[in-house]
Motif scaffolding. Structure first.
Motif, PDB file in Angstrom:
ATOM      1  N   HIS A 160      -1.839  -0.583  -9.548  1.00 16.77           N
ATOM      2  CA  HIS A 160      -0.482  -0.913  -9.998  1.00 16.77           C
ATOM      3  C   HIS A 160      -0.110  -0.105 -11.235  1.00 16.77           C
ATOM      4  O   HIS A 160       1.018   0.386 -11.351  1.00 16.77           O
ATOM      5  CB  HIS A 160      -0.357  -2.412 -10.305  1.00 16.77           C
ATOM      6  CG  HIS A 160      -0.398  -3.270  -9.090  1.00 16.77           C
ATOM      7  ND1 HIS A 160       0.677  -3.417  -8.250  1.00 16.77           N
ATOM      8  CD2 HIS A 160      -1.384  -4.039  -8.567  1.00 16.77           C
ATOM      9  CE1 HIS A 160       0.366  -4.236  -7.273  1.00 16.77           C
ATOM     10  NE2 HIS A 160      -0.888  -4.629  -7.432  1.00 16.77           N
ATOM     11  N   VAL A 161      -1.045   0.033 -12.147  1.00 17.67           N
ATOM     12  CA  VAL A 161      -0.790   0.782 -13.383  1.00 17.67           C
ATOM     13  C   VAL A 161      -0.549   2.255 -13.069  1.00 17.67           C
ATOM     14  O   VAL A 161       0.357   2.882 -13.636  1.00 17.67           O
ATOM     15  CB  VAL A 161      -1.973   0.618 -14.369  1.00 17.67           C
ATOM     16  CG1 VAL A 161      -1.839   1.569 -15.545  1.00 17.67           C
ATOM     17  CG2 VAL A 161      -2.067  -0.819 -14.851  1.00 17.67           C
ATOM     18  N   ARG A 162      -1.319   2.797 -12.147  1.00 20.95           N
ATOM     19  CA  ARG A 162      -1.231   4.218 -11.787  1.00 20.95           C
ATOM     20  C   ARG A 162       0.169   4.617 -11.334  1.00 20.95           C
ATOM     21  O   ARG A 162       0.637   5.709 -11.645  1.00 20.95           O
ATOM     22  CB  ARG A 162      -2.248   4.523 -10.690  1.00 20.95           C
ATOM     23  CG  ARG A 162      -2.265   5.938 -10.207  1.00 20.95           C
ATOM     24  CD  ARG A 162      -3.368   6.157  -9.167  1.00 20.95           C
ATOM     25  NE  ARG A 162      -3.170   5.371  -7.965  1.00 20.95           N
ATOM     26  CZ  ARG A 162      -2.487   5.780  -6.897  1.00 20.95           C
ATOM     27  NH1 ARG A 162      -1.930   6.969  -6.896  1.00 20.95           N
ATOM     28  NH2 ARG A 162      -2.367   5.018  -5.840  1.00 20.95           N
ATOM     29  N   VAL A 163       0.847   3.725 -10.618  1.00 17.69           N
ATOM     30  CA  VAL A 163       2.193   4.055 -10.132  1.00 17.69           C
ATOM     31  C   VAL A 163       3.286   3.506 -11.052  1.00 17.69           C
ATOM     32  O   VAL A 163       4.454   3.516 -10.708  1.00 17.69           O
ATOM     33  CB  VAL A 163       2.407   3.570  -8.678  1.00 17.69           C
ATOM     34  CG1 VAL A 163       1.477   4.307  -7.740  1.00 17.69           C
ATOM     35  CG2 VAL A 163       2.271   2.075  -8.555  1.00 17.69           C
ATOM     36  N   LYS A 164       2.857   3.006 -12.218  1.00 22.34           N
ATOM     37  CA  LYS A 164       3.790   2.527 -13.251  1.00 22.34           C
ATOM     38  C   LYS A 164       4.703   1.411 -12.758  1.00 22.34           C
ATOM     39  O   LYS A 164       5.907   1.407 -13.026  1.00 22.34           O
ATOM     40  CB  LYS A 164       4.606   3.687 -13.813  1.00 22.34           C
ATOM     41  CG  LYS A 164       3.752   4.722 -14.504  1.00 22.34           C
ATOM     42  CD  LYS A 164       4.574   5.877 -15.024  1.00 22.34           C
ATOM     43  CE  LYS A 164       3.728   6.830 -15.798  1.00 22.34           C
ATOM     44  NZ  LYS A 164       3.032   7.821 -15.057  1.00 22.34           N
ATOM     45  N   GLU A 165       4.107   0.470 -12.029  1.00 27.55           N
ATOM     46  CA  GLU A 165       4.870  -0.702 -11.601  1.00 27.55           C
ATOM     47  C   GLU A 165       5.094  -1.622 -12.794  1.00 27.55           C
ATOM     48  O   GLU A 165       4.334  -1.586 -13.767  1.00 27.55           O
ATOM     49  CB  GLU A 165       4.109  -1.467 -10.511  1.00 27.55           C
ATOM     50  CG  GLU A 165       4.240  -0.855  -9.156  1.00 27.55           C
ATOM     51  CD  GLU A 165       3.892  -1.845  -8.075  1.00 27.55           C
ATOM     52  OE1 GLU A 165       4.703  -1.983  -7.154  1.00 27.55           O
ATOM     53  OE2 GLU A 165       2.827  -2.459  -8.150  1.00 27.55           O
TER      54      GLU A 165
ATOM     55  N   PHE B 149       0.819  -1.210   0.000  1.00 25.13           N
ATOM     56  CA  PHE B 149       0.000   0.000   0.000  1.00 25.13           C
ATOM     57  C   PHE B 149       0.854   1.262   0.000  1.00 25.13           C
ATOM     58  O   PHE B 149       0.446   2.289  -0.534  1.00 25.13           O
ATOM     59  CB  PHE B 149      -1.009  -0.026   1.158  1.00 25.13           C
ATOM     60  CG  PHE B 149      -2.265  -0.770   0.783  1.00 25.13           C
ATOM     61  CD1 PHE B 149      -3.429  -0.089   0.509  1.00 25.13           C
ATOM     62  CD2 PHE B 149      -2.263  -2.150   0.666  1.00 25.13           C
ATOM     63  CE1 PHE B 149      -4.582  -0.772   0.127  1.00 25.13           C
ATOM     64  CE2 PHE B 149      -3.396  -2.841   0.293  1.00 25.13           C
ATOM     65  CZ  PHE B 149      -4.563  -2.150   0.014  1.00 25.13           C
ATOM     66  N   GLU B 150       2.053   1.187   0.574  1.00 24.06           N
ATOM     67  CA  GLU B 150       2.979   2.316   0.472  1.00 24.06           C
ATOM     68  C   GLU B 150       3.456   2.476  -0.972  1.00 24.06           C
ATOM     69  O   GLU B 150       3.546   3.593  -1.485  1.00 24.06           O
ATOM     70  CB  GLU B 150       4.173   2.110   1.402  1.00 24.06           C
ATOM     71  CG  GLU B 150       3.826   2.284   2.856  1.00 24.06           C
ATOM     72  CD  GLU B 150       4.961   1.914   3.794  1.00 24.06           C
ATOM     73  OE1 GLU B 150       6.050   1.475   3.320  1.00 24.06           O
ATOM     74  OE2 GLU B 150       4.766   2.034   5.013  1.00 24.06           O
ATOM     75  N   THR B 151       3.758   1.356  -1.619  1.00 21.87           N
ATOM     76  CA  THR B 151       4.238   1.386  -3.002  1.00 21.87           C
ATOM     77  C   THR B 151       3.197   1.951  -3.954  1.00 21.87           C
ATOM     78  O   THR B 151       3.517   2.734  -4.848  1.00 21.87           O
ATOM     79  CB  THR B 151       4.641  -0.035  -3.467  1.00 21.87           C
ATOM     80  OG1 THR B 151       5.654  -0.517  -2.599  1.00 21.87           O
ATOM     81  CG2 THR B 151       5.140  -0.036  -4.897  1.00 21.87           C
ATOM     82  N   ILE B 152       1.937   1.532  -3.774  1.00 16.63           N
ATOM     83  CA  ILE B 152       0.886   2.014  -4.684  1.00 16.63           C
ATOM     84  C   ILE B 152       0.277   3.331  -4.198  1.00 16.63           C
ATOM     85  O   ILE B 152      -0.725   3.794  -4.736  1.00 16.63           O
ATOM     86  CB  ILE B 152      -0.205   0.947  -4.937  1.00 16.63           C
ATOM     87  CG1 ILE B 152      -0.883   0.532  -3.637  1.00 16.63           C
ATOM     88  CG2 ILE B 152       0.363  -0.234  -5.689  1.00 16.63           C
ATOM     89  CD1 ILE B 152      -2.025  -0.443  -3.811  1.00 16.63           C
ATOM     90  N   ARG B 153       0.917   3.911  -3.199  1.00 18.53           N
ATOM     91  CA  ARG B 153       0.574   5.239  -2.682  1.00 18.53           C
ATOM     92  C   ARG B 153      -0.891   5.360  -2.247  1.00 18.53           C
ATOM     93  O   ARG B 153      -1.588   6.317  -2.591  1.00 18.53           O
ATOM     94  CB  ARG B 153       0.932   6.312  -3.699  1.00 18.53           C
ATOM     95  CG  ARG B 153       2.417   6.382  -3.981  1.00 18.53           C
ATOM     96  CD  ARG B 153       2.811   7.599  -4.772  1.00 18.53           C
ATOM     97  NE  ARG B 153       2.177   7.714  -6.074  1.00 18.53           N
ATOM     98  CZ  ARG B 153       2.793   7.571  -7.231  1.00 18.53           C
ATOM     99  NH1 ARG B 153       4.078   7.310  -7.261  1.00 18.53           N
ATOM    100  NH2 ARG B 153       2.153   7.714  -8.361  1.00 18.53           N
ATOM    101  N   LEU B 154      -1.312   4.388  -1.466  1.00 21.75           N
ATOM    102  CA  LEU B 154      -2.635   4.447  -0.855  1.00 21.75           C
ATOM    103  C   LEU B 154      -2.467   4.446   0.657  1.00 21.75           C
ATOM    104  O   LEU B 154      -1.558   3.798   1.180  1.00 21.75           O
ATOM    105  CB  LEU B 154      -3.493   3.255  -1.295  1.00 21.75           C
ATOM    106  CG  LEU B 154      -3.935   3.269  -2.754  1.00 21.75           C
ATOM    107  CD1 LEU B 154      -4.635   1.970  -3.120  1.00 21.75           C
ATOM    108  CD2 LEU B 154      -4.864   4.445  -3.019  1.00 21.75           C
ATOM    109  N   PRO B 155      -3.331   5.148   1.365  1.00 16.71           N
ATOM    110  CA  PRO B 155      -3.184   5.212   2.820  1.00 16.71           C
ATOM    111  C   PRO B 155      -3.437   3.850   3.482  1.00 16.71           C
ATOM    112  O   PRO B 155      -4.155   3.008   2.934  1.00 16.71           O
ATOM    113  CB  PRO B 155      -4.238   6.234   3.248  1.00 16.71           C
ATOM    114  CG  PRO B 155      -5.213   6.292   2.129  1.00 16.71           C
ATOM    115  CD  PRO B 155      -4.468   5.920   0.883  1.00 16.71           C
ATOM    116  N   GLN B 156      -2.861   3.672   4.659  1.00 16.48           N
ATOM    117  CA  GLN B 156      -2.982   2.390   5.350  1.00 16.48           C
ATOM    118  C   GLN B 156      -4.424   2.096   5.778  1.00 16.48           C
ATOM    119  O   GLN B 156      -4.819   0.935   5.826  1.00 16.48           O
ATOM    120  CB  GLN B 156      -2.030   2.334   6.553  1.00 16.48           C
ATOM    121  CG  GLN B 156      -0.576   2.267   6.156  1.00 16.48           C
ATOM    122  CD  GLN B 156      -0.241   1.070   5.277  1.00 16.48           C
ATOM    123  OE1 GLN B 156      -0.632  -0.058   5.556  1.00 16.48           O
ATOM    124  NE2 GLN B 156       0.494   1.321   4.203  1.00 16.48           N
TER     125      GLN B 156
END
Length: 122
Positions: free
Chosen positions: A86-91, A34-41
């Motif tokens: 996942h796509v949003r953060v370009k993983e 969730f940190e990687t995909i920039r979403l709050p815990q």
């Protein structure tokens, strides 16, 4: 065909249940995801609850196939958003494969029980 549907439904139930519990328990891998995909815990907790609701639907779906179909819709929408996260953060594509595979299984459950959707508790 009934055996195939039970196998897919059971695998999806176990996988989503495991994922939900690991999110709710705050497993390190889920916290980092969730940190990687920039979403709050707090959204990790919400996601875990959403997945558990889908699991309840899958369990009820053993007796009421229409409920399994609606659980398939519920979890498919969840997996679409997981993939988009996942796509949003370009993983790399490889990181989104589990979400896409799970999406395929949720759509399979939906398609297997689609005819029962109009009367979920019949």
């Amino acid at each position: 065909m009934q055996i195939v549907s039970i196998v897919i439904q059971s695998w999806l139930l176990l996988w989503m249940g495991f994922q939900a519990i690991s999110k709710l328990a705050g497993q390190k891998m889920q916290v980092e995801l969730f940190e990687t995909i920039r979403l709050p815990q707090w959204f990790r907790i919400v996601t875990g609850c959403v997945q558990l609701i889908g699991c309840v639907g899958l369990v009820l779906g053993y007796w009421y196939p229409g409920v399994a179909a609606w659980a398939g819709v519920w979890l498919a929408v969840t997996m679409v958003f997981a993939w988009l996260s996942h796509v949003r953060v370009k993983e790399p594509v490889a990181k989104a494969i589990p979400a896409l595979f799970t999406l395929v299984l949720t759509v399979a459950v939906l398609l297997l029980f689609m005819e029962d959707m109009a009367k979920p508790f019949a």
